[in-house]
Every structure is written in structure tokens, then in C-alpha cells.
Motif scaffolding. Structure first.
Motif, mmCIF file in Angstrom:
data_model
loop_
_atom_site.group_PDB
_atom_site.id
_atom_site.type_symbol
_atom_site.label_atom_id
_atom_site.label_comp_id
_atom_site.label_asym_id
_atom_site.label_seq_id
_atom_site.Cartn_x
_atom_site.Cartn_y
_atom_site.Cartn_z
ATOM 1 N N MET A 1 0.851 -1.187 0.000
ATOM 2 C CA MET A 1 0.000 0.000 0.000
ATOM 3 C C MET A 1 0.885 1.234 0.000
ATOM 4 S SD MET A 1 -3.230 -0.560 2.471
ATOM 5 C CE MET A 1 -2.225 -1.146 3.829
ATOM 6 N N ASN A 2 0.764 2.058 -1.052
ATOM 7 C CA ASN A 2 1.654 3.190 -1.145
ATOM 8 C C ASN A 2 0.871 4.497 -1.138
ATOM 9 O OD1 ASN A 2 4.073 4.301 -1.193
ATOM 10 N ND2 ASN A 2 4.493 3.978 -3.364
ATOM 11 N N TYR A 3 0.236 4.775 -0.017
ATOM 12 C CA TYR A 3 -0.469 6.045 0.101
ATOM 13 C C TYR A 3 -0.248 6.583 1.512
ATOM 14 C CZ TYR A 3 -3.998 3.166 2.420
ATOM 15 O OH TYR A 3 -4.629 2.308 3.267
ATOM 16 N N GLU A 4 -0.479 7.871 1.649
ATOM 17 C CA GLU A 4 -0.175 8.505 2.928
ATOM 18 C C GLU A 4 -1.240 8.200 3.978
ATOM 19 O OE1 GLU A 4 0.195 12.739 2.732
ATOM 20 O OE2 GLU A 4 0.596 12.892 4.872
ATOM 21 N N ILE A 5 -0.798 7.676 5.109
ATOM 22 C CA ILE A 5 -1.717 7.461 6.222
ATOM 23 C C ILE A 5 -1.449 8.576 7.224
ATOM 24 C CG2 ILE A 5 -2.401 5.928 8.101
ATOM 25 C CD1 ILE A 5 -1.428 3.593 6.315
ATOM 26 N N LYS A 6 -2.459 9.435 7.413
ATOM 27 C CA LYS A 6 -2.280 10.561 8.318
ATOM 28 C C LYS A 6 -2.924 10.218 9.653
ATOM 29 C CE LYS A 6 -4.351 14.475 7.493
ATOM 30 N NZ LYS A 6 -4.810 15.735 6.973
ATOM 31 N N ASP A 7 -2.272 10.554 10.725
ATOM 32 C CA ASP A 7 -2.804 10.218 12.032
ATOM 33 C C ASP A 7 -2.610 11.411 12.965
ATOM 34 O OD1 ASP A 7 -3.920 8.686 13.967
ATOM 35 O OD2 ASP A 7 -2.502 7.027 13.782
ATOM 36 N N CYS A 8 -3.342 11.419 14.069
ATOM 37 C CA CYS A 8 -3.131 12.466 15.071
ATOM 38 C C CYS A 8 -2.583 11.798 16.318
ATOM 39 C CB CYS A 8 -4.437 13.186 15.392
ATOM 40 S SG CYS A 8 -4.208 14.368 16.739
ATOM 41 N N ILE A 9 -1.468 12.297 16.816
ATOM 42 C CA ILE A 9 -0.788 11.649 17.951
ATOM 43 C C ILE A 9 -1.662 11.692 19.207
ATOM 44 C CG2 ILE A 9 0.466 13.701 18.811
ATOM 45 C CD1 ILE A 9 2.067 10.245 18.439
ATOM 46 N N ASP A 10 -2.542 12.706 19.320
ATOM 47 C CA ASP A 10 -3.346 12.849 20.537
ATOM 48 C C ASP A 10 -4.699 12.138 20.459
ATOM 49 O OD1 ASP A 10 -1.463 14.319 21.894
ATOM 50 O OD2 ASP A 10 -2.226 16.261 21.228
ATOM 51 N N ALA A 11 -5.054 11.600 19.272
ATOM 52 C CA ALA A 11 -6.376 10.969 19.119
ATOM 53 C C ALA A 11 -6.529 9.827 20.125
ATOM 54 C CB ALA A 11 -6.538 10.443 17.698
ATOM 55 N N GLY A 12 -7.665 9.817 20.800
ATOM 56 C CA GLY A 12 -7.953 8.733 21.744
ATOM 57 C C GLY A 12 -7.284 8.906 23.098
ATOM 58 N N THR A 13 -6.565 10.007 23.314
ATOM 59 C CA THR A 13 -5.930 10.222 24.623
ATOM 60 C C THR A 13 -6.813 11.150 25.463
ATOM 61 O OG1 THR A 13 -4.724 12.258 24.081
ATOM 62 C CG2 THR A 13 -3.681 10.170 23.442
ATOM 63 N N GLU A 14 -6.399 11.416 26.689
ATOM 64 C CA GLU A 14 -7.227 12.291 27.544
ATOM 65 C C GLU A 14 -7.213 13.742 27.044
ATOM 66 O OE1 GLU A 14 -4.290 11.832 31.133
ATOM 67 O OE2 GLU A 14 -5.378 13.698 31.457
ATOM 68 N N TYR A 15 -6.382 14.063 26.058
ATOM 69 C CA TYR A 15 -6.331 15.430 25.510
ATOM 70 C C TYR A 15 -7.153 15.570 24.230
ATOM 71 C CZ TYR A 15 -2.694 15.347 28.936
ATOM 72 O OH TYR A 15 -2.036 15.183 30.126
ATOM 73 N N CYS A 16 -7.906 14.545 23.898
ATOM 74 C CA CYS A 16 -8.714 14.525 22.671
ATOM 75 C C CYS A 16 -10.191 14.454 23.039
ATOM 76 C CB CYS A 16 -8.306 13.313 21.826
ATOM 77 S SG CYS A 16 -9.389 12.982 20.426
ATOM 78 N N PRO A 17 -11.055 15.271 22.434
ATOM 79 C CA PRO A 17 -10.816 16.257 21.390
ATOM 80 C C PRO A 17 -10.116 17.517 21.932
ATOM 81 C CG PRO A 17 -13.125 16.261 22.019
ATOM 82 C CD PRO A 17 -12.486 15.141 22.768
ATOM 83 N N CYS A 18 -9.301 18.121 21.060
ATOM 84 C CA CYS A 18 -8.530 19.308 21.459
ATOM 85 C C CYS A 18 -9.193 20.566 20.885
ATOM 86 C CB CYS A 18 -7.097 19.170 20.954
ATOM 87 S SG CYS A 18 -6.967 19.281 19.164
ATOM 88 N N SER A 19 -8.510 21.681 20.996
ATOM 89 C CA SER A 19 -9.083 22.968 20.549
ATOM 90 C C SER A 19 -9.460 22.937 19.066
ATOM 91 C CB SER A 19 -8.073 24.090 20.768
ATOM 92 O OG SER A 19 -7.631 24.068 22.090
ATOM 93 N N LEU A 20 -8.784 22.109 18.272
ATOM 94 C CA LEU A 20 -9.077 22.067 16.831
ATOM 95 C C LEU A 20 -10.514 21.605 16.566
ATOM 96 C CD1 LEU A 20 -5.748 20.507 15.443
ATOM 97 C CD2 LEU A 20 -6.360 22.905 15.621
ATOM 98 N N SER A 21 -11.069 20.826 17.509
ATOM 99 C CA SER A 21 -12.430 20.299 17.306
ATOM 100 C C SER A 21 -13.475 21.415 17.382
ATOM 101 C CB SER A 21 -12.742 19.244 18.365
ATOM 102 O OG SER A 21 -12.701 19.854 19.649
ATOM 103 N N GLU A 22 -13.165 22.483 18.091
ATOM 104 C CA GLU A 22 -14.161 23.542 18.306
ATOM 105 C C GLU A 22 -14.304 24.459 17.100
ATOM 106 O OE1 GLU A 22 -12.759 25.377 21.927
ATOM 107 O OE2 GLU A 22 -13.937 24.010 23.166
ATOM 108 N N THR A 23 -13.347 24.368 16.165
ATOM 109 C CA THR A 23 -13.380 25.289 15.018
ATOM 110 C C THR A 23 -13.491 24.547 13.681
ATOM 111 O OG1 THR A 23 -10.970 25.254 15.074
ATOM 112 C CG2 THR A 23 -12.052 27.108 16.166
ATOM 113 N N GLY A 24 -13.826 23.265 13.750
ATOM 114 C CA GLY A 24 -13.956 22.493 12.505
ATOM 115 C C GLY A 24 -12.614 22.080 11.914
ATOM 116 N N ASP A 25 -11.566 22.027 12.748
ATOM 117 C CA ASP A 25 -10.228 21.741 12.226
ATOM 118 C C ASP A 25 -9.631 20.426 12.733
ATOM 119 O OD1 ASP A 25 -9.680 24.172 10.654
ATOM 120 O OD2 ASP A 25 -9.981 25.169 12.573
ATOM 121 N N CYS A 26 -10.466 19.549 13.295
ATOM 122 C CA CYS A 26 -9.943 18.270 13.810
ATOM 123 C C CYS A 26 -9.194 17.553 12.682
ATOM 124 C CB CYS A 26 -11.094 17.408 14.320
ATOM 125 S SG CYS A 26 -10.545 15.814 14.940
#
Ligand SMILES: Cc1cc2nc3c(=O)[nH]c(=O)nc-3n(C[C@H](O)[C@H](O)[C@H](O)COP(=O)(O)OP(=O)(O)OC[C@H]3O[C@@H](n4cnc5c(N)ncnc54)[C@H](O)[C@@H]3O)c2cc1C
Ligand code: FES
Length: 325
Positions: A1-26
Motif C-alpha cells: 500500500m503506497n499512500y499517505e496514512i495521516k494520524d493524530c498523535i493525541d487521538a484517543g488520549t485524555e487530551y482529545c478532542p482538542c481545541s481544533l475540534s471547536e473550530t472544525g479543524d480536527c
């Protein structure tokens, strides 16, 4: 599989959802990007949208600054200092994975002086973390004014200090090639220990840079590493010596990990076989670590912006399509 897998390091942690979720930028959740369908590609066992709902449609609280006592200060070389700091047990445990880092500063300075610094070692039984700081400018020099028994202001945990974590975690019972230079030797230690504990033989290529000694030698010996000393950069290119070592190992190893400057990372990526698993340190400029300030943003073709304090990507996609204008 040769495509970019993008991930968020904070997803699923106690810091998620972060401020980006409040502005439509998650970074991951399509609902929190303003779309009305669910397109979650990197399921971490936690629905970010539901967490947001359960948290009264608000972001979770940001990491807090705490004062931690300096238990030991050791001068390793000219302009190179190792601090051992007493932290809470929870924080020490959270910082025990490769890529962990904290923001540190002298408590007498304000938040502008926060410097992202990697964790070199954690000692959870004693609630201690060790960091090594190269003294460069105003922030690191003001940290160096602190002595044993003083308090250091620290903020954490943060985890995106290494890119390509998935590539590291899948390596088992093989040979791994680690390439580090100067201060990059410190963040390499947790990566090396993880690889060693997964049964891998460790080969380390070290460029001591301006330092007299390999200040991490104790850790290299603990992991039975084969050490090759080499100058990595010559005439703004990968040195002939470094090229020969990479050619010798690239078909035998399950991973090449680089803890060097971006210029060297891009040269090593260009030179090495496309099929080799790759991971590297994250050299972005970081200020808040929370996806807010934009200091770490990298722009790509197609008006794509990646906030490198949060986005966990395969290093092969760091330089691809990157825009400097
Ligand atoms: C995830 C991460 C982990 C790091 N780990 C370590 C470590 O273990 N030990 C260590 O000595 N250094 C580490 N650094 C680099 C360290 O943060 C910078 O050297 C430090 O902030 C320099 O500040 P200064 O004011 O002393 O120097 P300045 O004179 O301001 O800058 C010196 C150099 O550091 C870079 N720098 C300055 N501010 C930042 C910043 N906020 N983020 C990233 N780079 C910056 C500058 O671009 C310049 O190249 C790490 C950086 C990151 C992003
Ligand atoms: S460091 Fe502030 S947005 Fe990444």
C-alpha cells in the motif's frame, strides 16, 4: 500500500478532542471538520465526535504547567547539560514511549521561553525523567541558570517527537539501523530501547558532531549496539562514508531511523531504497504543542497545512509536495 496514512498523535488520549475540534479543524474526525458523514480512517477505539458530545461540545483541557524539582544536573560537554527531574508517577509513565517530549523553562521566565525537549530516559520506579539540553540561545541558556534542587517549569506529556512510530512498533526480531548526530543521540535512546526490547539487533551510526565523547555510550552498551562512528555531512551532501554504510545495510535491516537535521533526513531518504521502513525525529519548530499557535505548520501543494506537533506521518511524506512559499 503506497499512500499517505495521516494520524493524530493525541487521538484517543485524555487530551482529545482538542481545541481544533471547536473550530472544525480536527485532524481526523470528519464530523468535527464540519462534514455530515462519518469517515474515520484511523480508528483508535474511541469516537472523537462522541467524546466531544460527552464533553458538552467542548475541547478537553490543555496540558498544565507544573514545577518539578531538579534532582541532578550534570555537565556532559561544553554547552551540553543533562537534567534529572522528579515528576509525578503518571507523567513519568506517560513519557515512557519513543517520541515523548516536554516543554521546559526556567520558572522565572514567561511562557515564551518554553523549549520542546525530548525525554532521553524515564525511571518510573523513582519517578524521574532525564533530558539532555544543548545550550544554544536565550531559552536554553536561561534553563541552564537552574541548579540542583531548583524547580523547573515543565508542561507535558507530548508524544510527536518521532515521525513514523508505526514503522518502529512493527519491527521485531530483525536488524535495525539507527543514525544519529549531535543532540539527536538523546531522542534516539527511547527508540533504540523499544527496538531492542522487540528482539532487534541494533546497529548505530553516530556523528559526534562537536562533542568530545558519545554521551549516550552507556545506553548503547546496554542494548549491545554495534557502533559505527562516521561524519554524516560533507559538502552539503551525505558523506561517501555514510552512503557506503547505508548501502551495506539497507537490504538487511527492518528499519532506518534518523535522529539528525532535516537536510540530512531528506538526503538519507533520497539515497536509500524506497522500500526500507523509515522513521526520524521531528524537527519542527514548536511553541504550544497543542495545534494552536501554528509555529510548527508546514505547507504542502493543494493548500494543505500540517501541524507537526500533532500530525503523525510516515517520514517519506514530510518532504513530498512541501512548499517553501
Ligand atoms: C520535538 C522536539 C524535541 C527536541 N528535543 C531536544 C532535546 O532533547 N535537546 C535539545 O537540546 N534540543 C531539543 N530540541 C530543540 C530545542 O527545542 C531548541 O534547540 C531550543 O528551543 C532552542 O532554543 P534557544 O532559545 O536556546 O535557541 P535559539 O537561538 O532560539 O535557536 C537555536 C536553534 O533551535 C531552533 N529552535 C528555537 N526554538 C525552537 C522551538 N521552539 N522548537 C524547535 N526548535 C527551535 C532554532 O530554529 C535554531 O535552529 C527539540 C525540538 C523539538 C521540536
Ligand atoms: S506547536 Fe503550536 S501549533 Fe504546533
Amino acid at each position: 500500500m503506497n499512500y499517505e496514512i495521516k494520524d493524530c498523535i493525541d487521538a484517543g488520549t485524555e487530551y482529545c478532542p482538542c481545541s481544533l475540534s471547536e473550530t472544525g479543524d480536527c485532524i481526523l474526525c470528519s464530523h468535527l471538520q464540519g462534514k455530515d458523514f462519518c469517515d474515520c480512517t484511523n480508528w483508535k477505539g474511541v469516537c472523537i465526535f462522541q467524546e466531544y458530545d460527552w464533553n458538552n461540545n467542548k475541547a478537553k483541557t490543555l496540558r498544565k504547567v507544573s514545577l518539578s524539582k531538579i534532582i541532578n544536573k550534570e555537565i556532559l560537554d561544553e554547552n551540553l547539560v543533562c537534567f534529572t527531574i522528579l515528576c509525578t508517577h503518571k507523567l513519568v509513565q506517560e513519557l515512557s514511549i519513543p517520541g515523548s517530549f516536554i516543554f521546559v523553562r526556567n520558572p522565572k521566565s514567561n511562557g515564551y521561553f518554553d523549549s520542546p525537549i525530548s525525554i532521553m530516559e524515564t525511571l518510573p520506579e523513582e519517578n524521574l525523567v532525564k533530558i539532555v539540553i544543548e545550550l544554544k540561545g536565550v531559552k536554553t541558556k536561561s534553563i541552564n541558570l537552574l541548579e540542583e534542587n531548583d524547580n523547573m517549569a515543565i508542561k507535558g506529556p507530548y508524544w510527536n517527537g518521532v515521525l513514523g512510530l508505526k514503522n518502529i512498533n512493527k519491527c521485531k526480531d530483525g536488524i535495525s539501523l539507527l543514525i544519529a548526530g549531535g543532540i539527536g543521540m538523546a531522542p534516539m535512546i527511547p527508540v533504540m530501547r523499544k527496538l531492542y526490547s522487540s528482539g532487534n539487533k541494533i546497529v548505530v551510526v553516530i556523528d559526534k558532531s562537536n562533542y568530545k565523547n558519545i554521551y549516550t555510550k552507556k545506553y548503547l552498551e546496554m542494548c549491545n549496539a554495534d557502533i559505527i562512528e562516521c561524519t554524516l555531512l560533507a559538502n552539503s551532501d551525505l558523506s561517501i562514508e555514510a552512503k557506503e554504510i547505508i548501502k551495506q545495510y539497507e537490504n538487511k535491516v527492518n528499519l532506518i531511523y534518523c535522529s539528525v537535521t532535516d537536510i540530512l533526513i531528506s538526503k538519507i531518504l533520497e539515497f536509500s531504497d524506497d522500500n526500507v521502513n523509515f522513521a526520524c525525529c521531528n524537527n519542527a519548530k514548536m511553541c504550544c504543542g497543542e495545534g494552536v499557535c501554528g509555529a510548527c505548520s508546514i505547507r504542502y501543494a493543494g493548500h494543505i497545512v500540517k501541524k507537526m506537533c500533532k500530525v503523525q506521518i510516515d517520514p517519506r511524506y514530510i518532504f513530498k509536495g512541501r512548499r517553501l512559499l
